[in-house]
Design an enzyme around this catalytic site. Structure first.
Site, PDB file in Angstrom:
ATOM      1  N   ASP A 136       0.878  -1.156   0.000  1.00 45.43           N
ATOM      2  CA  ASP A 136       0.000   0.000   0.000  1.00 45.43           C
ATOM      3  C   ASP A 136       0.924   1.217   0.000  1.00 45.43           C
ATOM      4  O   ASP A 136       2.110   1.114   0.338  1.00 45.43           O
ATOM      5  CB  ASP A 136      -0.946   0.007   1.210  1.00 45.43           C
ATOM      6  CG  ASP A 136      -2.145   0.932   0.961  1.00 45.43           C
ATOM      7  OD1 ASP A 136      -2.070   1.776   0.038  1.00 45.43           O
ATOM      8  OD2 ASP A 136      -3.156   0.822   1.680  1.00 45.43           O
TER       9      ASP A 136
HETATM   10  C1  BGC Z   1      -4.864   3.434  -0.046  1.00 46.09           C
HETATM   11  C2  BGC Z   1      -4.982   2.427  -1.175  1.00 46.09           C
HETATM   12  C3  BGC Z   1      -4.781   3.124  -2.486  1.00 46.09           C
HETATM   13  C4  BGC Z   1      -3.434   3.816  -2.485  1.00 46.09           C
HETATM   14  C5  BGC Z   1      -3.144   4.568  -3.753  1.00 46.09           C
HETATM   15  C6  BGC Z   1      -3.575   4.223  -0.135  1.00 46.09           C
HETATM   16  O1  BGC Z   1      -3.557   5.233   0.803  1.00 46.09           O
HETATM   17  O2  BGC Z   1      -4.926   2.762   1.184  1.00 46.09           O
HETATM   18  O3  BGC Z   1      -6.232   1.799  -1.144  1.00 46.09           O
HETATM   19  O4  BGC Z   1      -4.895   2.222  -3.545  1.00 46.09           O
HETATM   20  O5  BGC Z   1      -3.397   4.750  -1.415  1.00 46.09           O
HETATM   21  O6  BGC Z   1      -3.945   5.679  -3.856  1.00 46.09           O
END
Ligand code: BGC
Length: 755
Positions: free
Chosen positions: A228
């Site tokens: 993530d």
């Molecule tokens: C979120 C993800 C997301 C990623 C990219 C993160 O903060 O938890 O779900 O895909 O950011 O935007």
């Protein structure tokens, strides 16, 4: 076919290390000299959030269809519809030059407070797994990848970057992992995104047990694990833990640390090569699908409308719905003109168009005079004048449609809700309007369960319309006017109050740790166990027609676990409107060595029926439908015995049940040891045979002593059951052929020799 192996051989150590961290917010590194293109990823899950300038600080996406969020989609219980939405998203990815869509989210709704529940499907792992799998199938059928997220146990936003989710192995296996497992096994996502949080003491991004032992080795995941955004703390440790791609990047120092670790021998070159190979596998797969062109905005909008309407759940209806050509309608509530159609955070999409409920009503409700009152302000201040105005309009109309959305920013990625309530003003508004106008319909826009006990009795009807996506304004009118017969069913329990909820005393944790003390009992599993009333149960949802269930059939009432069982039932549309019904099959185990939920969902099917029409629904149950995860054996276990197969229209509306008998084909290994209790020994096939003579003898002696003491019948053996065999032997050591320890050791040896 690109020869990935040969590319890896030609890559320098520096290139390999750099490839394992992103090259921007949304792209991987291209290695041009070797013909390795970049790969573009983009959020997800319910729309493509393509950031035009990948390095821009403000992330406004290009226009794309905003489908309803996952809570609404899951309430459709229609896996084929999810597949269609997935396909549309795949097409939009192609048009917007996106290789991998960052979704779907398959985390469990452990607490309704989780700010991100709108992005997740369900409190039930079976339902969430099936939804996620067909969604992934849809996207990937277009040659575009997905990222199944957030693996694992990201079930709250509170301290999501650091919190340690402490979860026992059984709850992990039975509740928090199966949706991921189903999606990985059935749909093979190109990527899996690890969660920010720690799981049982180790960051998910470094968690070898999770990423390698379970995901890659046990489930056979062949894609790449991506972090993530910002979830990596130590790049070398994360590579060792099975994390292939760190996002975002570039991160010079991280890359350098990997190079140094390989040079110094602290990181095995083969581990780096494996990560590179997995990344290149996805990069070249993505490159096979040419990108660009357009997509059919109208058709996708229409699909978003269909999905939204199918996901809406009719919670209450005294007959006011569908509306029957009212001449005057009072439309009340900000959400009627300013729809609350998606949540805040990384999933936010720039819609291609936006349907406004009030305008759609004007278009579709022929001839009706419509008034509009704002009803409530955007903030939380209390403005009686707005309520008074709404009441005035409601009084003179034939029906009042009250659009209530959760206050802005109450639910979002990044933080949790503090309660389950609409604000004081909104509650006062509902009560006032409903008492002024008996034909009041409340339409709700929210991403997760809300509490309603305070006002639910007041209105004539309540429609849960969720975060309904860009076409929700049309969809909601379709449902109100009866152009679409509502068929959504709740994929999450609506509790009476927050303090009733399963994780209440264990949430949000403290000192950096949240203990999942409720174990396997989340959602309806908990309310069942506590025999606790809820506002609306899991699987519940109304219709404008009625469905009669008849002729339940079971392929057998005595069967082997590996053969499974087939359940059929006839469903008849006994009303006068066409409609759809979702049949649910739950399994109840009569008796088991480990505690089990009262019932668990193991199958469902949605069908469409014309008035008077009957269809047969057939649902298959397999080994896993009857098994539980046994931490001592570290495997899924079935036990001989009786199960009830429950066929229902919701988790609380079981229409038929049948008791069946399962024969386990498992040959479980022995797990006996020196401290094992008599009960443990008796449940071991071989152990039982070995200790029975001793136990009989000891019990016989005890009986004699008791009888001599005038206490006939008191030597039951109950007390001894949970004593270690060794202690029992110690007590009667003088009558044994050898010292107690030696005897237990010798019995253990016989047990293990026999295996
Ligand atoms: C979120 C993800 C997301 C990623 C990219 C993160 O903060 O938890 O779900 O895909 O950011 O935007």
């Amino acid at each position: 076919m690109t020869d990935i192996q040969s590319i890896i051989e030609q890559m320098s150590l520096e290139e390999k290390a750099a490839l394992c961290t992103g090259n921007s917010n949304w792209t991987t590194l291209a290695v041009r000299r070797l013909g390795v293109p970049e790969m573009v990823v983009s959020d997800g899950p319910h729309g493509v959030r393509r950031i035009q300038d990948v390095n821009a600080p403000v992330h406004q996406g290009l226009p794309a269809t905003c489908f309803p969020t996952a809570s609404c989609m899951a309430s459709t219980w229609d896996v084929e519809l999810l597949n269609e939405v997935g396909q549309a998203l795949g097409e939009e990815c192609i048009a917007l030059k996106v290789d991998v869509l960052l979704g779907p989210g398959a985390n469990m709704k452990r607490t309704p407070l989780c700010g991100r529940n709108f992005e997740y499907f369900s409190e039930d792992p079976f339902l969430a797994g099936k939804m996620a799998a067909r969604f992934i199938n849809g996207v990937q059928s277009k040659g575009v990848g997905t990222s199944l997220k957030h693996f694992a146990a990201n079930n709250q936003e509170f301290q999501r970057f650091s919190i340690n989710a402490s979860i026992d192995e059984r709850a992990l296996r039975e509740i928090y992992l199966p949706a991921f497992e189903t999606a990985v096994k059935e749909a093979k996502p190109w990527t899996v995104m690890c969660a920010y949080n720690k799981l049982n003491g180790t960051y998910c991004s470094e968690n070898h047990g999770l990423l390698v032992d379970i995901l890659k080795d046990e489930w056979g995941f062949e894609g790449l694990v991506v972090s993530d955004w910002g979830a990596v703390h130590d790049r070398v440790a994360s590579l060792k833990g099975g994390l292939d791609l760190e996002m975002p990047g570039p991160k010079e120092r991280r890359t350098q640390s990997v190079v140094e670790a390989v040079r110094s021998g602290t990181l095995d070159q083969a581990m780096l090569d494996e990560a590179v190979s997995r990344i290149l596998g996805a990069v070249f797969k993505a490159a096979e699908t040419p990108k660009g062109g357009g997509f059919d905005t109208e058709a996708h909008h229409a699909l978003a409308r269909k999905a939204a309407a199918e996901g809406m759940v009719l919670l209450k209806n005294n007959g006011v719905l569908p509306l029957r050509n009212p001449r005057q309608i009072a439309v009340i509530g900000r959400a009627a003109k300013k729809p609350y159609y998606q949540g805040s955070g990384s999933s936010q999409v720039t819609p291609t168009m936006l349907a406004i409920p009030f305008e759609e009503l004007q278009k579709q409700a022929d001839g009706a005079v419509m008034t509009y009152a704002k009803g409530y302000p955007s903030g939380s201040d209390f403005r009686q004048a707005l309520i008074d105005e709404a009441v005035r309009f409601a009084q003179v109309a034939e029906v009042a449609l009250l659009f209530i959305s959760l206050p802005d920013l109450k639910e979002s990625e990044g933080y949790d809700r503090v309660d389950l309530d609409f604000n004081r003003h909104q509650v006062a508004l509902i009560k006032a309007v409903a008492s002024a106008q008996p034909q009041t319909v409340v339409i709700l826009n929210n991403g997760a369960a809300v509490a309603m006990s305070e006002w639910i009795d007041a209105p004539a009807a309540v429609l849960e319309a969720w975060m309904m996506g860009q076409a929700g304004g049309e969809a909601v009118v379709d449902v109100l006017l009866g152009k679409v017969n509502p068929s959504g069913k709740l994929a999450e329990t609506f509790p009476l109050k927050l303090t009733d909820t399963p994780a209440y005393v264990n949430y949000p944790g403290e000192n950096g740790e949240v203990r999942y003390g409720e174990g396997i009992f989340i959602g309806y599993r908990y309310y069942d166990a506590k025999e606790m009333p809820v506002l609306f149960p899991f699987g519940y949802g109304g219709s404008y027609t009625t469905f009669a269930y008849s002729s339940p059939r079971f392929s057998s009432t005595l069967f082997k676990d590996v053969e499974g069982l087939t359940v059929s039932v006839d469903v008849t549309n006994s009303g006068s409107l066409a409609g759809k019904e979702t049949v649910q099959v739950y399994v109840h185990d009569h008796k088991s060595r480990l505690v089990r939920p009262y019932k668990e969902l193991k199958g469902f099917a949605k069908i469409e029926l014309q008035p008077g029409e009957t269809k047969t629904v057939t649902i298959s149950l397999d080994f896993r439908s009857f098994a539980y995860y046994h931490p001592a054996y570290k495997q899924w276990v079935t036990e001989d015995g009786e199960f009830d197969i429950l066929i229902g229209a919701s988790s609380a509306d079981i229409r038929f049940f049948q008791t069946v008998r399962l024969q386990s084909t498992l040959e479980l290994p022995s797990i006996l040891h020196r401290e094992s209790t008599v009960r443990d020994w008796l449940s071991d096939r071989r152990g039982k045979v070995l200790i029975e003579p001793y136990i009989q003898r000891l019990l016989g002696q005890k009986k004699q002593i008791f009888e001599a003491d005038g206490r006939e019948g008191e030597a039951t053996g109950m007390e001894e059951l949970d004593m270690p065999l060794l202690s029992i032997f110690h007590n009667g050591e003088s009558k044994l052929p050898m010292p107690a320890e030696d005897l237990v050791d010798s019995l253990l040896e016989q047990v293990y020799r026999a295996k």
